[in-house]
Design an enzyme around this catalytic site. Sequence first.
Site, short mmCIF file in Angstrom:
data_model
loop_
_atom_site.label_atom_id
_atom_site.label_comp_id
_atom_site.label_asym_id
_atom_site.label_seq_id
_atom_site.Cartn_x
_atom_site.Cartn_y
_atom_site.Cartn_z
N ASN A 12 38.40 44.97 33.14
CA ASN A 12 37.08 44.43 33.47
C ASN A 12 36.15 45.62 33.58
O ASN A 12 36.17 46.34 34.57
CB ASN A 12 37.15 43.65 34.79
N LYS A 14 33.02 45.70 33.95
CA LYS A 14 31.85 45.49 34.81
C LYS A 14 30.59 45.98 34.06
O LYS A 14 30.50 45.83 32.86
CB LYS A 14 32.07 46.16 36.17
N HIS A 97 34.64 35.99 39.54
CA HIS A 97 34.92 37.31 40.12
C HIS A 97 34.24 37.43 41.48
O HIS A 97 33.13 36.91 41.67
CB HIS A 97 34.42 38.41 39.18
N GLU A 99 32.64 39.72 42.82
CA GLU A 99 31.29 40.29 42.77
C GLU A 99 30.26 39.23 42.41
O GLU A 99 29.14 39.23 42.91
CB GLU A 99 31.27 41.48 41.78
N GLU A 169 42.61 38.78 43.40
CA GLU A 169 41.96 40.06 43.69
C GLU A 169 41.47 40.06 45.14
O GLU A 169 40.39 39.51 45.43
CB GLU A 169 40.76 40.26 42.77
N GLY A 175 37.77 48.37 44.02
CA GLY A 175 36.94 49.57 43.94
C GLY A 175 37.02 50.45 45.18
O GLY A 175 36.22 51.36 45.34
N SER A 215 42.09 48.01 42.58
CA SER A 215 42.53 49.40 42.59
C SER A 215 43.88 49.63 41.89
O SER A 215 44.66 50.50 42.28
CB SER A 215 42.56 49.96 44.02
N GLY A 236 39.65 47.24 36.96
CA GLY A 236 38.30 47.75 36.83
C GLY A 236 38.31 49.21 36.40
O GLY A 236 38.50 49.54 35.23
N GLY A 237 38.12 50.10 37.36
CA GLY A 237 37.94 51.54 37.12
C GLY A 237 38.95 52.15 36.15
O GLY A 237 38.58 52.88 35.23
O1 LIG Z 1 37.38 43.99 40.31
C1 LIG Z 1 38.34 44.43 39.72
C2 LIG Z 1 38.76 43.89 38.42
O2 LIG Z 1 38.13 42.68 38.16
C3 LIG Z 1 39.11 45.57 40.28
O3 LIG Z 1 38.34 46.70 40.20
P1 LIG Z 1 39.04 48.12 40.48
O4 LIG Z 1 40.29 48.15 39.61
O5 LIG Z 1 38.02 49.13 40.07
O6 LIG Z 1 39.39 48.14 41.93
#
Ligand SMILES: O=C(CO)COP(=O)(O)O
Length: 254
Positions: A12, A14, A97, A99, A169, A175, A215, A236-237
């Site tokens: 993802n 983002k 999600h 967010e 999640e 994050g 994470s 994500g990251g």
């Molecule tokens: O929100 C996420 C994936 O949708 C997780 O993000 P991180 O892997 O950066 O913690």
Amino acid sequence: MNKLRRPVIAGNWKMYKTRDEALQFIYAVNQEVPSRDLVESVVCANDVFLRDLVKRQGENIKIGAQNMHYAENGAFTGETSPLMLETTGVEYVIIGHSERRAMFNETDETVNLKAHAAIKHELTPIICVGESLEIREAGTTDQVVKNQVVKAYLNIDRNQALKTIIAYEPIWAIGTGKTATPEQAEETIKNIRGVMKDLYGADIANQVRILYGGSVNTKNVDSLLAQENIDGALVGGASLDAASYLTLVNAAKK
Ligand SMILES: O=C(CO)COP(=O)(O)O
């Protein structure tokens, strides 16, 4: 890894990467990702260049969107409809999600409407659920996550449920660098599988893929994927860098 269900690693991205950066990533990983028979490798990118990425995707990596509206069209300024996503050729869409729930008014009801719309348009919804730190500390994670799952699957039948992917999640792990322990993630995901069993029976519950997200990185991925009920990761990251992404998909292959 020898999993019962075919694993999924979904990046993802983002609101990161320009079009050029996204294309460079696809060029870098296209020939390197393992066969789709072994792992479903997906990256979910920004709507603006989805079509460009789909055109250049290799057979073993697929592209997804990060959100969509549930209506096919209408006066919804700035939104993207499932019909529009269909024209890009994407195969997946992230729905609900945290967010989007926290910042863009996503509710359990809109998550359900979007899940129906995705299935109708033959997009695989990656339906996100997960609890806040307050909920985890209050000890009500299982009830809260169960409620999210039940509401997301309202009026979705057995065959449709099979076409979905769930991503657990925990909000406190996104994050933050603070991953749920493999045991914590497994416990909640096992509970989610139990909810799917109550809704659809054991045969469906045993086939639906449930991912962990929060994470995930190249160091912790093995221990998370070693858990019986964890079928992959929404990342994500650690999905932004091609080498890191390839390490994750290789860790997940059966
Ligand atoms: O929100 C996420 C994936 O949708 C997780 O993000 P991180 O892997 O950066 O913690």
